[in-house]
Design a protein around this motif. Structure first.
Motif, PDB file in Angstrom:
ATOM      1  N   VAL A 250       4.156   7.063  -1.832  1.00  0.00           N
ATOM      2  CA  VAL A 250       4.713   6.243  -2.896  1.00  0.00           C
ATOM      3  C   VAL A 250       4.552   4.845  -2.748  1.00  0.00           C
ATOM      4  N   ARG A 251       4.528   3.893  -3.753  1.00  0.00           N
ATOM      5  CA  ARG A 251       4.387   2.521  -3.823  1.00  0.00           C
ATOM      6  C   ARG A 251       5.570   1.707  -3.896  1.00  0.00           C
ATOM      7  N   TRP A 252       6.819   2.440  -4.498  1.00  0.00           N
ATOM      8  CA  TRP A 252       8.002   1.771  -4.453  1.00  0.00           C
ATOM      9  C   TRP A 252       9.265   2.707  -4.292  1.00  0.00           C
ATOM     10  N   ILE A 253      10.116   1.995  -3.683  1.00  0.00           N
ATOM     11  CA  ILE A 253      11.353   2.724  -3.307  1.00  0.00           C
ATOM     12  C   ILE A 253      12.658   1.966  -3.932  1.00  0.00           C
ATOM     13  N   ASP A 254      13.458   2.923  -4.442  1.00  0.00           N
ATOM     14  CA  ASP A 254      14.612   2.419  -5.170  1.00  0.00           C
ATOM     15  C   ASP A 254      16.099   3.090  -4.572  1.00  0.00           C
TER      16      ASP A 254
ATOM     17  N   ARG B 153       0.878  -1.204  -0.028  1.00  0.00           N
ATOM     18  CA  ARG B 153      -0.069  -0.008  -0.056  1.00  0.00           C
ATOM     19  C   ARG B 153       0.948   1.290   0.177  1.00  0.00           C
ATOM     20  N   GLY B 154       0.453   2.172  -0.577  1.00  0.00           N
ATOM     21  CA  GLY B 154       1.021   3.613  -0.595  1.00  0.00           C
ATOM     22  C   GLY B 154       1.340   3.960   0.809  1.00  0.00           C
ATOM     23  N   VAL B 155       2.754   4.654   0.859  1.00  0.00           N
ATOM     24  CA  VAL B 155       3.192   5.002   2.041  1.00  0.00           C
ATOM     25  C   VAL B 155       3.768   6.503   1.950  1.00  0.00           C
ATOM     26  N   VAL B 156       3.290   7.537   2.808  1.00  0.00           N
ATOM     27  CA  VAL B 156       3.652   8.896   2.899  1.00  0.00           C
ATOM     28  C   VAL B 156       5.077   8.951   3.196  1.00  0.00           C
TER      29      VAL B 156
ATOM     30  N   LEU C 255       4.191   0.760 -13.899  1.00  0.00           N
ATOM     31  CA  LEU C 255       3.570  -0.976 -13.631  1.00  0.00           C
ATOM     32  C   LEU C 255       3.350  -0.401 -11.757  1.00  0.00           C
ATOM     33  N   PHE C 256       3.624   0.153 -11.120  1.00  0.00           N
ATOM     34  CA  PHE C 256       3.410   0.206  -9.513  1.00  0.00           C
ATOM     35  C   PHE C 256       2.853   1.722  -9.152  1.00  0.00           C
ATOM     36  N   GLY C 257       3.088   2.697  -9.869  1.00  0.00           N
ATOM     37  CA  GLY C 257       2.649   3.896  -9.510  1.00  0.00           C
ATOM     38  C   GLY C 257       3.823   4.749  -9.010  1.00  0.00           C
ATOM     39  N   PRO C 258       3.545   5.792  -8.380  1.00  0.00           N
ATOM     40  CA  PRO C 258       4.433   6.784  -7.856  1.00  0.00           C
ATOM     41  C   PRO C 258       5.482   6.018  -7.028  1.00  0.00           C
ATOM     42  N   GLY C 259       6.958   6.678  -6.995  1.00  0.00           N
ATOM     43  CA  GLY C 259       7.981   5.949  -6.499  1.00  0.00           C
ATOM     44  C   GLY C 259       8.966   6.772  -5.972  1.00  0.00           C
ATOM     45  N   LEU C 260       9.808   6.404  -5.176  1.00  0.00           N
ATOM     46  CA  LEU C 260      10.906   7.299  -4.364  1.00  0.00           C
ATOM     47  C   LEU C 260      12.256   6.695  -4.784  1.00  0.00           C
ATOM     48  N   VAL C 261      13.066   7.567  -5.339  1.00  0.00           N
ATOM     49  CA  VAL C 261      14.693   7.243  -5.465  1.00  0.00           C
ATOM     50  C   VAL C 261      15.588   7.732  -4.383  1.00  0.00           C
TER      51      VAL C 261
END
Length: 207
Positions: free
Chosen positions: A121-125, A111-114, A154-160
């Motif tokens: 975001v839904r993913w973190i790299d 699930r998305g985390v603020v 594929l997954f939605g907003p993400g964080l780098v």
């Protein structure tokens, strides 16, 4: 050798090094090469030594960043079952497609985390170093942008997370991709002196 103690440094036996590399190549690759082919492979192996060491260092830095990411998520109260890690994502692809089709982020949140009270975001790299446009091969920048854009698709907003900080990120202009950096390992305390306060201000400005 210990030059400071007066012991002379041993001269590098270049011929012995070349022969050892050639022998290792024959062992690892199974032999069957002509003398000319083996000489060429040996020269390539020796010339690429620094590049190989750089790749190893980059991989170690990436692994350290992934471990830090997992630790920081736990510290933030995100339970382990709330996300899939990179190996679990690869395994899911092998189950679905029989092989790994897409590059995976380090973490896919169920699930998305603020993050920092700003973006969900839904993913973190986590990336070991930030590739600066103009100082990195354009093809490498294109591949990175394509990989991150695919994760968003594929997954939605993400964080780098750029582990070493960043001034200009190669992700600029990509929608729904946010950037951040790890804070220094030891931030100045509340009783910090003027030098520490200046250090912290410089770090924050860098971000």
């Amino acid at each position: 050798a210990d030059a400071a103690a007066g012991t002379p440094a041993r001269a590098l036996d270049v011929e012995a090094v070349v022969q050892e590399v050639a022998a290792r190549l024959q062992h690892e690759l199974g032999g069957g090469f002509s003398d000319r082919q083996l000489a060429r492979l040996t020269a390539m192996a020796l010339a690429s030594r620094d590049a190989v060491l750089a790749d190893i260092a980059r991989d170690c830095r990436g692994a350290a960043g992934e471990s830090m990411l997992v630790r920081r998520l736990a510290e933030a109260g995100v339970p382990r079952e709330a996300y899939l890690d990179e190996e679990e994502l690869r395994e899911k692809q092998r189950e679905l497609f029989g092989r790994t089709v897409y590059k995976t982020p380090d973490v896919l949140l169920r699930r998305g985390v603020v993050i920092n009270g700003a973006h969900a975001v839904r993913w973190i790299d986590s990336k070991g170093s930030c590739w600066l446009p103009g100082f990195t091969f354009a093809s490498a920048i294109r591949r990175l942008r394509a990989q991150l854009a695919k994760s968003t698709e594929l997954f939605g907003p993400g964080l780098v997370i750029w582990q070493s900080g960043f001034a200009v990120a190669p992700t600029e202009g990509l929608p729904d991709i946010f950037c951040d950096a790890w804070a220094p390992a030891a931030l100045p305390s509340g009783a910090a002196d003027a030098a520490e306060a200046a250090y912290l201000e410089a770090w924050l400005r860098w971000q």
